[in-house]
Every structure is written in C-alpha cells, then in structure tokens.
Design a protein around this motif. Structure first.
Motif, PDB file in Angstrom:
ATOM      1  N   GLY A 186       0.816  -1.209   0.000  1.00  0.00           N
ATOM      2  CA  GLY A 186       0.000   0.000   0.000  1.00  0.00           C
ATOM      3  C   GLY A 186       0.848   1.256   0.000  1.00  0.00           C
ATOM      4  O   GLY A 186       0.560   2.218  -0.726  1.00  0.00           O
ATOM      5  N   SER A 187       1.908   1.279   0.812  1.00  0.00           N
ATOM      6  CA  SER A 187       2.820   2.430   0.827  1.00  0.00           C
ATOM      7  C   SER A 187       3.403   2.648  -0.563  1.00  0.00           C
ATOM      8  O   SER A 187       3.528   3.778  -1.041  1.00  0.00           O
ATOM      9  CB  SER A 187       3.955   2.189   1.830  1.00  0.00           C
ATOM     10  OG  SER A 187       3.461   1.742   3.068  1.00  0.00           O
ATOM     11  N   HIS A 188       3.781   1.542  -1.204  1.00  0.00           N
ATOM     12  CA  HIS A 188       4.347   1.572  -2.552  1.00  0.00           C
ATOM     13  C   HIS A 188       3.335   2.167  -3.535  1.00  0.00           C
ATOM     14  O   HIS A 188       3.661   3.047  -4.339  1.00  0.00           O
ATOM     15  CB  HIS A 188       4.717   0.145  -2.944  1.00  0.00           C
ATOM     16  CG  HIS A 188       5.678   0.034  -4.075  1.00  0.00           C
ATOM     17  ND1 HIS A 188       5.282   0.034  -5.388  1.00  0.00           N
ATOM     18  CD2 HIS A 188       7.031  -0.097  -4.098  1.00  0.00           C
ATOM     19  CE1 HIS A 188       6.349  -0.096  -6.170  1.00  0.00           C
ATOM     20  NE2 HIS A 188       7.427  -0.173  -5.404  1.00  0.00           N
ATOM     21  N   LEU A 189       2.088   1.691  -3.457  1.00  0.00           N
ATOM     22  CA  LEU A 189       1.038   2.180  -4.357  1.00  0.00           C
ATOM     23  C   LEU A 189       0.764   3.662  -4.135  1.00  0.00           C
ATOM     24  O   LEU A 189       0.535   4.409  -5.096  1.00  0.00           O
ATOM     25  CB  LEU A 189      -0.244   1.370  -4.146  1.00  0.00           C
ATOM     26  CG  LEU A 189      -1.467   1.825  -4.948  1.00  0.00           C
ATOM     27  CD1 LEU A 189      -1.207   1.728  -6.447  1.00  0.00           C
ATOM     28  CD2 LEU A 189      -2.700   1.011  -4.557  1.00  0.00           C
ATOM     29  N   SER A 190       0.792   4.110  -2.878  1.00  0.00           N
ATOM     30  CA  SER A 190       0.496   5.527  -2.599  1.00  0.00           C
ATOM     31  C   SER A 190       1.491   6.441  -3.310  1.00  0.00           C
ATOM     32  O   SER A 190       1.115   7.504  -3.822  1.00  0.00           O
ATOM     33  CB  SER A 190       0.511   5.789  -1.089  1.00  0.00           C
ATOM     34  OG  SER A 190       1.829   5.715  -0.563  1.00  0.00           O
ATOM     35  N   ARG A 447       5.866  13.681  -0.203  1.00  0.00           N
ATOM     36  CA  ARG A 447       5.062  14.028   0.974  1.00  0.00           C
ATOM     37  C   ARG A 447       3.566  14.166   0.654  1.00  0.00           C
ATOM     38  O   ARG A 447       2.746  14.292   1.568  1.00  0.00           O
ATOM     39  CB  ARG A 447       5.593  15.306   1.615  1.00  0.00           C
ATOM     40  CG  ARG A 447       6.835  15.059   2.469  1.00  0.00           C
ATOM     41  CD  ARG A 447       7.553  16.347   2.835  1.00  0.00           C
ATOM     42  NE  ARG A 447       6.702  17.345   3.439  1.00  0.00           N
ATOM     43  CZ  ARG A 447       6.572  17.536   4.753  1.00  0.00           C
ATOM     44  NH1 ARG A 447       7.246  16.764   5.601  1.00  0.00           N
ATOM     45  NH2 ARG A 447       5.806  18.489   5.229  1.00  0.00           N
ATOM     46  N   SER A 448       3.215  14.116  -0.626  1.00  0.00           N
ATOM     47  CA  SER A 448       1.804  14.114  -1.004  1.00  0.00           C
ATOM     48  C   SER A 448       1.148  12.761  -0.741  1.00  0.00           C
ATOM     49  O   SER A 448      -0.078  12.672  -0.656  1.00  0.00           O
ATOM     50  CB  SER A 448       1.638  14.473  -2.489  1.00  0.00           C
ATOM     51  OG  SER A 448       2.096  15.776  -2.749  1.00  0.00           O
ATOM     52  N   ALA A 449       1.952  11.714  -0.640  1.00  0.00           N
ATOM     53  CA  ALA A 449       1.428  10.376  -0.326  1.00  0.00           C
ATOM     54  C   ALA A 449       1.182  10.288   1.179  1.00  0.00           C
ATOM     55  O   ALA A 449       2.056  10.656   1.984  1.00  0.00           O
ATOM     56  CB  ALA A 449       2.420   9.303  -0.769  1.00  0.00           C
ATOM     57  N   TYR A 450       0.015   9.814   1.580  1.00  0.00           N
ATOM     58  CA  TYR A 450      -0.367   9.826   2.995  1.00  0.00           C
ATOM     59  C   TYR A 450       0.663   9.189   3.920  1.00  0.00           C
ATOM     60  O   TYR A 450       1.008   9.773   4.960  1.00  0.00           O
ATOM     61  CB  TYR A 450      -1.739   9.157   3.171  1.00  0.00           C
ATOM     62  CG  TYR A 450      -2.163   9.027   4.606  1.00  0.00           C
ATOM     63  CD1 TYR A 450      -2.505  10.152   5.360  1.00  0.00           C
ATOM     64  CD2 TYR A 450      -2.208   7.782   5.239  1.00  0.00           C
ATOM     65  CE1 TYR A 450      -2.890  10.041   6.678  1.00  0.00           C
ATOM     66  CE2 TYR A 450      -2.584   7.660   6.559  1.00  0.00           C
ATOM     67  CZ  TYR A 450      -2.932   8.787   7.282  1.00  0.00           C
ATOM     68  OH  TYR A 450      -3.298   8.672   8.599  1.00  0.00           O
ATOM     69  N   PRO A 451       1.218   7.997   3.600  1.00  0.00           N
ATOM     70  CA  PRO A 451       2.179   7.407   4.543  1.00  0.00           C
ATOM     71  C   PRO A 451       3.451   8.229   4.720  1.00  0.00           C
ATOM     72  O   PRO A 451       4.181   8.027   5.697  1.00  0.00           O
ATOM     73  CB  PRO A 451       2.495   6.033   3.906  1.00  0.00           C
ATOM     74  CG  PRO A 451       1.344   5.744   3.013  1.00  0.00           C
ATOM     75  CD  PRO A 451       0.926   7.079   2.480  1.00  0.00           C
ATOM     76  N   PHE A 452       3.733   9.132   3.781  1.00  0.00           N
ATOM     77  CA  PHE A 452       4.978   9.912   3.826  1.00  0.00           C
ATOM     78  C   PHE A 452       4.741  11.386   4.134  1.00  0.00           C
ATOM     79  O   PHE A 452       5.642  12.202   3.984  1.00  0.00           O
ATOM     80  CB  PHE A 452       5.718   9.774   2.488  1.00  0.00           C
ATOM     81  CG  PHE A 452       6.182   8.370   2.196  1.00  0.00           C
ATOM     82  CD1 PHE A 452       7.399   7.906   2.645  1.00  0.00           C
ATOM     83  CD2 PHE A 452       5.366   7.497   1.485  1.00  0.00           C
ATOM     84  CE1 PHE A 452       7.820   6.610   2.386  1.00  0.00           C
ATOM     85  CE2 PHE A 452       5.770   6.193   1.224  1.00  0.00           C
ATOM     86  CZ  PHE A 452       7.005   5.751   1.674  1.00  0.00           C
ATOM     87  N   ARG A 453       3.538  11.723   4.597  1.00  0.00           N
ATOM     88  CA  ARG A 453       3.201  13.138   4.787  1.00  0.00           C
ATOM     89  C   ARG A 453       4.064  13.808   5.845  1.00  0.00           C
ATOM     90  O   ARG A 453       4.276  15.014   5.813  1.00  0.00           O
ATOM     91  CB  ARG A 453       1.723  13.276   5.154  1.00  0.00           C
ATOM     92  CG  ARG A 453       1.392  12.758   6.532  1.00  0.00           C
ATOM     93  CD  ARG A 453      -0.107  12.520   6.747  1.00  0.00           C
ATOM     94  NE  ARG A 453      -0.389  12.125   8.118  1.00  0.00           N
ATOM     95  CZ  ARG A 453      -0.183  10.925   8.608  1.00  0.00           C
ATOM     96  NH1 ARG A 453       0.342   9.983   7.845  1.00  0.00           N
ATOM     97  NH2 ARG A 453      -0.473  10.638   9.860  1.00  0.00           N
ATOM     98  N   ASP A 454       4.586  13.010   6.808  1.00  0.00           N
ATOM     99  CA  ASP A 454       5.423  13.574   7.880  1.00  0.00           C
ATOM    100  C   ASP A 454       6.906  13.298   7.667  1.00  0.00           C
ATOM    101  O   ASP A 454       7.713  13.454   8.594  1.00  0.00           O
ATOM    102  CB  ASP A 454       4.988  13.009   9.238  1.00  0.00           C
ATOM    103  CG  ASP A 454       3.583  13.445   9.622  1.00  0.00           C
ATOM    104  OD1 ASP A 454       3.207  14.581   9.273  1.00  0.00           O
ATOM    105  OD2 ASP A 454       2.856  12.647  10.246  1.00  0.00           O
ATOM    106  N   LEU A 455       7.278  12.873   6.460  1.00  0.00           N
ATOM    107  CA  LEU A 455       8.692  12.618   6.172  1.00  0.00           C
ATOM    108  C   LEU A 455       9.499  13.898   6.346  1.00  0.00           C
ATOM    109  O   LEU A 455       9.135  14.956   5.831  1.00  0.00           O
ATOM    110  CB  LEU A 455       8.830  12.099   4.733  1.00  0.00           C
ATOM    111  CG  LEU A 455      10.246  11.704   4.285  1.00  0.00           C
ATOM    112  CD1 LEU A 455      10.627  10.358   4.888  1.00  0.00           C
ATOM    113  CD2 LEU A 455      10.304  11.641   2.755  1.00  0.00           C
ATOM    114  N   SER A 456      10.617  13.814   7.069  1.00  0.00           N
ATOM    115  CA  SER A 456      11.458  14.996   7.267  1.00  0.00           C
ATOM    116  C   SER A 456      12.447  15.123   6.107  1.00  0.00           C
ATOM    117  O   SER A 456      12.757  14.148   5.421  1.00  0.00           O
ATOM    118  CB  SER A 456      12.227  14.893   8.588  1.00  0.00           C
ATOM    119  OG  SER A 456      13.215  13.874   8.508  1.00  0.00           O
TER     120      SER A 456
END
Length: 869
Positions: A186-190, A447-456
């Motif tokens: 799912g992370s990959h697909l996002s 960061r537009s992908a939900y799982p990565f929205r808080d990536l620094s």
C-alpha cells in the motif's frame, strides 16, 4: 474535506447521469439499485473522489465502472477518445484482475451489440504474467481501461513509451484497499499514485473499494493523498449494513480440557461434516496452511466415500498456481462441496456460490472475521452465514467477544506503515529513471502520499545519499550508487544505463522466501515446501500437500520428487506460518468482558452469565459452558488466594504470577491482555532488561493474553513490567533485537526493497541464500554507520509493523498514570487457569502436543483439587 454520502439517489436520477446506452443496459439488467449504487454513482459521475465500504456482493465494482464507461463513450462520440489509457484499475491479486477483465467484457460487449454505432472501449490486463507480444500490442493500441497490480503500475510509470499513454488517465480504481493499506504494498502504491498525478499534470478521480475497514477517514486520506499539506476531498460511502449476518459460536464439547484430545478432534470433524452436508458449498477457513491440509485429510476420512475425494479440496499459497486455478474453476462450476483455505480466499476473486463459511479457531480480528464470512451469500439479498468452531478456551472467549463486536458493527482499526524508507528508496530510483529531478519538487511529491506526509527533509536526504553511493564503506560489499545527487545544485537523476533494467527487475515489496518445488516422479508440479521442512525429510517419509498424501523420494537442490501415497498415514508438514495476532482493540474488549464476567460471578449471577454469553455471540451451550467454566475457575482460584474481584486480571489490571516447572525453570507470567504485537514488544523489552541484570539470555513465551519471561533453574525473577516505565522502550527494544534472527531476516527484506541487495541482476535470479549472506555481511557494515536509512527502517518495521510499540507505550503510560494497576501474586504451586496456555507455550520446545494436553489436564486436576479443599 471529507463528506459522508447521505443522499440516496433514485434509479431515475442515476440513469440520468449515465450515457443513454449504458443506462439502457443497466436498467434492463438490474431492476433495482444496490446501496452503494444509490449513494456513489452520482458523486463519481460528478468527478469526486469516492471511498466505498460495502459488503461483498453489493455491486461495488460495477458502481465504480458505470460512470467511467459512460464518460469514455461520450468522449468517443465527441472525437476526444485517443489511443491512450483513461482508467486504471488496481488490485492486489492477479486472479482478481483476470476476473475483472472477464466481468467487464460482458457489459462492454452487450452495450455495443445493442448500440452498434458507439465507439469500442478496449480493456486489458497488464501484470507480471503479461507476455512481451501482448505488451507490444498494448503499446500500439493501448487499452482505454488498464487492469493491473501495484507493482506493474510502478514499472509502467518508468516505461519510456508506454508512460506517455498514461498522461490521459482520468480515473483510478483501487480495489480491495483494505488488503493494501496495512502493508508496504500500500505504501508503494500511494507513491505510484502521486507519481501518476505528477505525470498527468492534474488530479484524477480516485475510487477506493473495500469490504470492511476502519477508520474510513484514515483510509480515505490514504486513497486521495495530500495537496499543499491538506488531504484532497473525498466522499465516503459506507453501506456495511447492507448485508444480513447469521453468525454463531460452536464448540464440539462442553469441556475443552478434560475431554480427551482425540475425542475433541473427532467431535469437531463430525460437526464440520454435518455442516457441510447441510449446505450446498461450504468454505472452511483455518489460520495456517498446515491446518488447511489437516482439515482436508480428516474430512475425507470421516465423510462417506460417495461424498469425498474430488468434492473436498485445499487452497493455499503453497500450492502451485495451476492447482489453485483448477480448484477455483471447479468451485465456480459447483463441483465442490467444501473448500478449505488459510488466507488465500479472503479477497474478492469470483469463487462462485458459497452458502456457508466455517472458521476453525479465532480469526483474531473482527474485520477479518467479517471479510471471511462475507464470502458466503454473495448476492445482495442473501444472508452471509458464518459458523465459528473453537476447541481452545482462550479462542472461545476471543470469538464470543469478536462476534458481539461484529454484530454491533465495530471494526478493528487499520494499521498503516508510516514512512517506510525502503519503499521510498525504490521509488526514488524509479523517479530517477524517468528524468532529472529538482530535489525539493521530488520531496513535495513524496510528501503528497499519505504514509509519507510527515517525512522529514533529513530522512529524505539520507535516502538520496545512500542511493548516490555516499557511503564508501559499502563499495567493498559491491553496493554502488544507483543515482547521482548534487546537493549544491539541488538535483538528482539516474546513474548508469542498467538502472532502468535493475529497477524493473527488482520492483515490489513482497520479500522472497525460500521454498522447494515439489514434483511427482512423472514431472507434475503439485506445490512447494519450505526449505527448513525439506531438511527434515528422509526417503519414505509421507506428508500431506493439496489434500493428498505423498511419499518423499529424493531432492536435488530445491527440487523435490515425490510419489502418491494414497491412504497411508501422513506426517503433516510444519508450514512455519506466522500465527495471526489478536488486534489491540479486540484485546481491550476481551479485557472489559472479563471484568464484567468477574463482577457477575461475584454477585453469584452464574446462569445469567451463561445466558449472556449465548445471547451476545449466538453461542451453543457447549461453547457458553466452556467459557463460563474457564472464567469461574480463574475467579474461584484467585479468591482462594484472598484476592478481591477488583483485582482480577482484565484490561485495567495486569496480574503477575510465577511458577516453577518440572525442569526447575521459573516462568514469570504477566497477564497483559493487549494482543500479541503489544505483548511481543513488552516481553522482549522486559526479558532484555532482566537478562542484562543477570548477564544471560532469558527465554520468552508470547501469547495474545499475556507473556512469560522464563528464568533458568535456580534463578529468581529480577524485573517486572512496571519497571519498564522508567526506560526508553524504543531503545530497549532496539538493543533486544539487534543480535537476533528477526533483525537479520527483516534487514534482508528491507535491503532488497531498498535495492541494496538485488533479487535479479541482468536477467538472473539471485537465490535467497545468497541474498541472506549478503544481508548478514552488509548488516555488520551499516551497523557502524550512524542513522543509516535502511537499518533504521528495519528497526522501524520490527517495532511498528511486526510489533506494536505504540500500543505498548500506551500500556506503560497507563501503568505510570495509575489507570492500569499491576498486581504481583508471587509464586504459585499451581498456575492460574489463565496462565496455563502461556506456560505450555513456553514448554513447546520440550514436549509434544499430546504431552502438552496431558500437562494442561494435570494443571486442571490440581486446580479442581484446590477448589474442592
């Protein structure tokens, strides 16, 4: 932002938004609208993102496609329809993709037959199975509707010519979204969806389809992603009330401890065979592949010869695709009376008519229970009928509470992996293959992908530096840069002409596992065995595979030769399947149920408790009596120790007890009813803390209802769970797992996803053995590198996905605040009934199953003796 769909449109209103040809076809084939069709077709036609959560058989897929087909026809009539892809359907299963292709053929063909002048809508499947000639054909004449998997979507995004055909995409359907969001697929697909959004240069309509999932708002965020730091808009359609449920809890006997094991087993198979005879087609779920094989074998033995052989079949992931496909086709044709599966038939592939689902043991979550039961009564107005059979006391309590929650419509919360850096690394390489990127632009896209929205930024740049080969220590291990990164210019791009091929050959998140192909002596592939099991086999040994008994002949490498052994007694293989963990939310509800039950027992409301169990879970009297007896014995035993009802173990009381086994080992049992993932984290941290004080390794036994730390002979416990509140749990866990096989295996998975270890190079598969050796060598190197992203990800995956460190931290915070009490009752001559399973789990390396049951019965007799006195 998010809106719940409340307006139900009439059939006339729905037909009005569809193209006349589509409306006429739909009207003539469907006399009425299903709930999701009443709520979702109009919003989709208006170009809104929509997430549909609705039971199996309510027409979700057709709901998603009707507006798309209508609009593509309109585009053809106005001359806007080019040789391009306009809609992409993504599902996690190739078999489901093939089903969708066949199911779409019917309306597309019939609409054209009735309206010869309308344009043709092409649709085709593209997966790892697609031949080169078919891919060339798709490039020449692209499908207007492309049916694919998450992995193939990420590959075609980098295909130099075909990706140009994706710029026209206006709709993306993500089916079975519940099976994707909880893992790295799912992370990959996002990220693929955000890359597709960048490629098209505009938003497209996103449609998510799911049978059962919670919370819908979070899944909606996952589906639609973020724009400028805010979630895109989405309409949530929830019609989980649309299908009637008929659920019941059954136990074959009323005493699950004192009844001899062989009698419990025979009564269980009698019960299952009776259910199979009463229904046309029964789908039976077990929790492991070995359980699947065992059930098929025993059912064939117990049922009448005229009913068996070809009428009962196994279906699980270790069987070859050909065998699975054959079973599915026979099921669709109505040739099977029963099919037994582990998890492989949970998702929505078309398996024909099922009128009963039987679940053996606890499926460990409300969501999974409903997904499995939803396979029965596939049509809208049919009842989804499920029977849950238990032969274990803890399972009986679990399922009773689970069915109550299911009938109340309460689902477990989804767990979405956050910021998986190995998935990010793979996508950065994919992006670099496309073109040269501005770093900040790429960072915003990710960061537009939900799982990565808080990536620094620091995390993002650390992955860039790893991929660019900045860690020279890795070059001696043949890990070279795959991209170039110019920090001063703020740009990155691909390095080397082979990177595109390397990326395409190594895309994906599912780790390679070692297995051995099993062939008959005449060359027929029948399935596979795990290598660890293969090492134990000697010529002449017999085992069950695909519901049939085979005799081991020989092995060469990872190719096994067998011959049919027919009705000879088998040795069922140990499949090493990971047991499903009890969800945290359900564990809390079981704790509340325990607390209520103990209060009823304290008020001497024994028969009321039995009736409550029967009513809340539609349990038969055997199951209700087994649960009641279990709770009553725990209650009476603890009362004999002088404990008050307020101190009984529940979600608000963690009880500790110690017991010395026959080998002199002390089992310090912690009754922490928070699910296995939480208990795994707590037990490893506690064992590490105690072990560091004693300067020796300690054993652990982990279950959903608690855990034990096992001390060697003559050594007393030196730490308790409440002491963990004084430590950094994440740091303790990191130290606890850093020398384990768990870290070595997980690091190999992460390194393969992050393209540090290649699974395929220049067309040659690299064996899992070689991958593992490379991973072990690399692990030593990267352990010396501060904050190396892939090692950091391996620890994150273990603590957050494999374990539940957040849930564990909540428990420790509850202890610290006093909301959760810790009660130590000291050393007991006989462990409490709730501790029996936990202690016996810790003895599993010393005793066989029969001896385990004997030990359980011995504990039971000692408890009964104490209570009589």
């Amino acid at each position: 932002m998010f809106a719940r769909a409340v307006k139900e449109y009439s059939k006339e209103e729905v037909l009005e938004v569809l193209h006349p040809a589509v409306a006429e076809w739909f009207d003539s084939n469907f006399p009425s609208l299903s709930p999701p069709q009443r709520l979702a077709i109009v919003p989709i036609s208006e170009g809104k993102n929509v997430l549909i959560s609705s039971p199996t058989g309510t027409g979700k897929t057709l709901t998603a496609f009707l507006s798309i087909i209508s609009e593509i026809i309109r585009m053809g009539e106005t001359g806007e329809l080019d040789d391009s892809v306009y809609a992409i359907y993504v599902s996690p299963l190739r078999a489901l993709n093939n089903d969708i292709y066949r199911n779409l053929e019917v309306p597309l063909r019939e609409i054209r037959e009735r309206n010869p002048g309308i344009p043709e809508i092409r649709h085709s499947v593209r997966t790892g199975d697609t031949t080169p000639s078919e891919k060339s054909k798709q490039l020449r004449k692209p499908p207007h509707i492309l049916i694919t998997t998450p992995e193939t979507l990420s590959i075609i995004l980098t295909a130099p010519k075909f990706r140009e055909k994706l710029k026209s995409v206006r709709w993306v359907i993500v089916d079975e979204i519940h099976s994707l969001v909880e893992n790295k697929r799912g992370s990959h697909l996002s990220l693929s969806l955000e890359r597709l959004r960048y490629l098209t240069g505009r938003d497209f309509v996103r449609i998510g389809l799911s049978a059962t999932i919670n919370p819908l708002e979070e899944v909606a965020r996952f589906l639609v992603g973020y724009e400028n730091g805010r979630p895109r808009d989405c309409v949530i359609v929830e019609t989980n009330w649309a299908k009637a449920l008929d659920l019941a809890l059954l136990s074959p006997v009323d005493d699950l401890v004192n009844t001899p094991s062989d009698l419990v087993s025979s009564k269980m198979y009698e019960l299952i065979s009776e259910l199979v005879r009463m229904h046309r087609t029964t789908l039976i779920f077990t929790n492991t592949r070995s359980g699947t094989e065992r059930v098929v074998f025993h059912l064939k033995k117990i049922m009448e010869p005229i009913e068996i052989d070809e009428a009962i079949a196994a279906h699980h992931s270790s069987l070859s695709r050909q065998v699975r496909g054959d079973v599915e086709e026979r099921l669709k044709r109505g040739e099977l009376r029963a099919i037994v599966s582990s998890t492989s038939l949970e998702l929505g592939i078309d398996i024909g008519y099922i009128d009963l689902v039987v679940q053996i043991g606890s499926p460990k979550s409300v969501t999974r229970a409903l997904q499995r039961v939803g396979r029965a009564g596939h049509k809208l107005h049919e009842v989804s009928k499920g029977r849950f059979i238990v032969v274990d006391r803890d399972d009986a309590v679990e399922v009773a509470v689970m069915l109550r929650e299911a009938m109340r419509g309460r689902l477990d919360k989804v767990h979405i992996p956050m910021k998986p850096l190995d998935v990010l690394a793979q996508h950065i390489v994919g992006m670099a293959v496309e073109r040269k990127w501005d770093v900040r632009e790429a960072f915003d896209l990710v960061r537009s992908a939900y799982p990565f929205r808080d990536l620094s930024w620091e995390e993002f740049e650390s992955v860039l530096k790893y991929l660019a080969g900045d860690y020279v220590q890795l070059e001696s291990r043949k890990v070279y840069g795959k991209i170039w990164y110019d920090a001063s210019e703020g740009k990155f791009g691909r390095r080397g002409k082979y990177i595109r091929a390397i990326y395409a050959a190594n895309v994906g998140t599912i780790p390679d596992e070692v297995d051995a192909k099993v062939y008959t002596t005449d060359g027929k592939l029948v399935g596979s065995l795990e290598e660890e099991f293969l090492e134990r086999l000697l010529p002449g040994d017999r085992f069950v595979l695909g519901g049939r008994v085979y005799e081991f002949v020989s092995a060469r490498g990872l190719k096994v030769k067998v011959r049919p052994a027919y009705d000879q007694k088998p040795t069922v293989p140990s499949w090493f399947s990971e047991m499903l963990p009890l969800s945290y939310e359900l564990a809390i509800e079981i704790g509340k149920f325990r607390e209520l039950s103990f209060r009823m027992l304290d008020r001497e409301e024994d028969e009321e408790l039995v009736r409550m169990i029967m009513e809340m879970s539609n349990a038969n009297e055997n199951a209700a009596r087994a649960i009641y007896t279990y709770l009553k014995q725990q209650y009476l035993y603890l009362k004999s120790l002088g404990l008050r009802v307020e101190e009984m173990p529940s979600n608000r009381v963690i009880m500790i007890e110690s017991y010395v086994d026959d080998a002199g080992r002390t089992h310090q049992v912690t009754h922490s009813l928070f699910g296995r993932r939480v208990n795994d984290a707590l037990s490893r941290a506690l064992a590490y803390l105690a072990g560091s004080r004693l300067r020796r390794n300690l054993g652990i036994s982990v279950m959903d209802t608690g855990f034990s730390v096992i001390y060697p002979r003559g050594v007393e416990p030196v730490a308790r769970i409440d002491e963990l509140t004084e430590y950094d749990l994440r740091e303790l866990l990191k130290r606890a797992v850093e020398k384990t096989e768990l870290l070595r295996r997980r690091f190999r998975h992460v390194a393969a996803r992050g393209l540090m270890i290649l699974r395929n190079y220049k067309g040659y598969d690299i064996s899992v053995n070689k991958q593992q050796i490379s991973a072990q060598n690399l692990l030593k190197v990267v352990s010396e590198i501060d904050e190396f992203p892939l090692l950091k990800e391996a620890y994150r995956e273990i603590m957050e996905d494999y374990m539940d460190i957040r849930g564990a931290q909540e428990v420790l915070e509850g202890i610290k605040s006093g909301e959760i009490r810790v009660l130590d009752v000291g050393k007991l001559d006989v462990p409490t009934p709730f501790a029996h399973g936990i202690i016996l789990e810790g003895l599993s390396d010393l005793i066989f199953m029969e001896d385990k049951m004997s030990a359980l019965r011995r504990f039971q007799k000692e408890i009964e003796k104490i209570l009589r006195e």
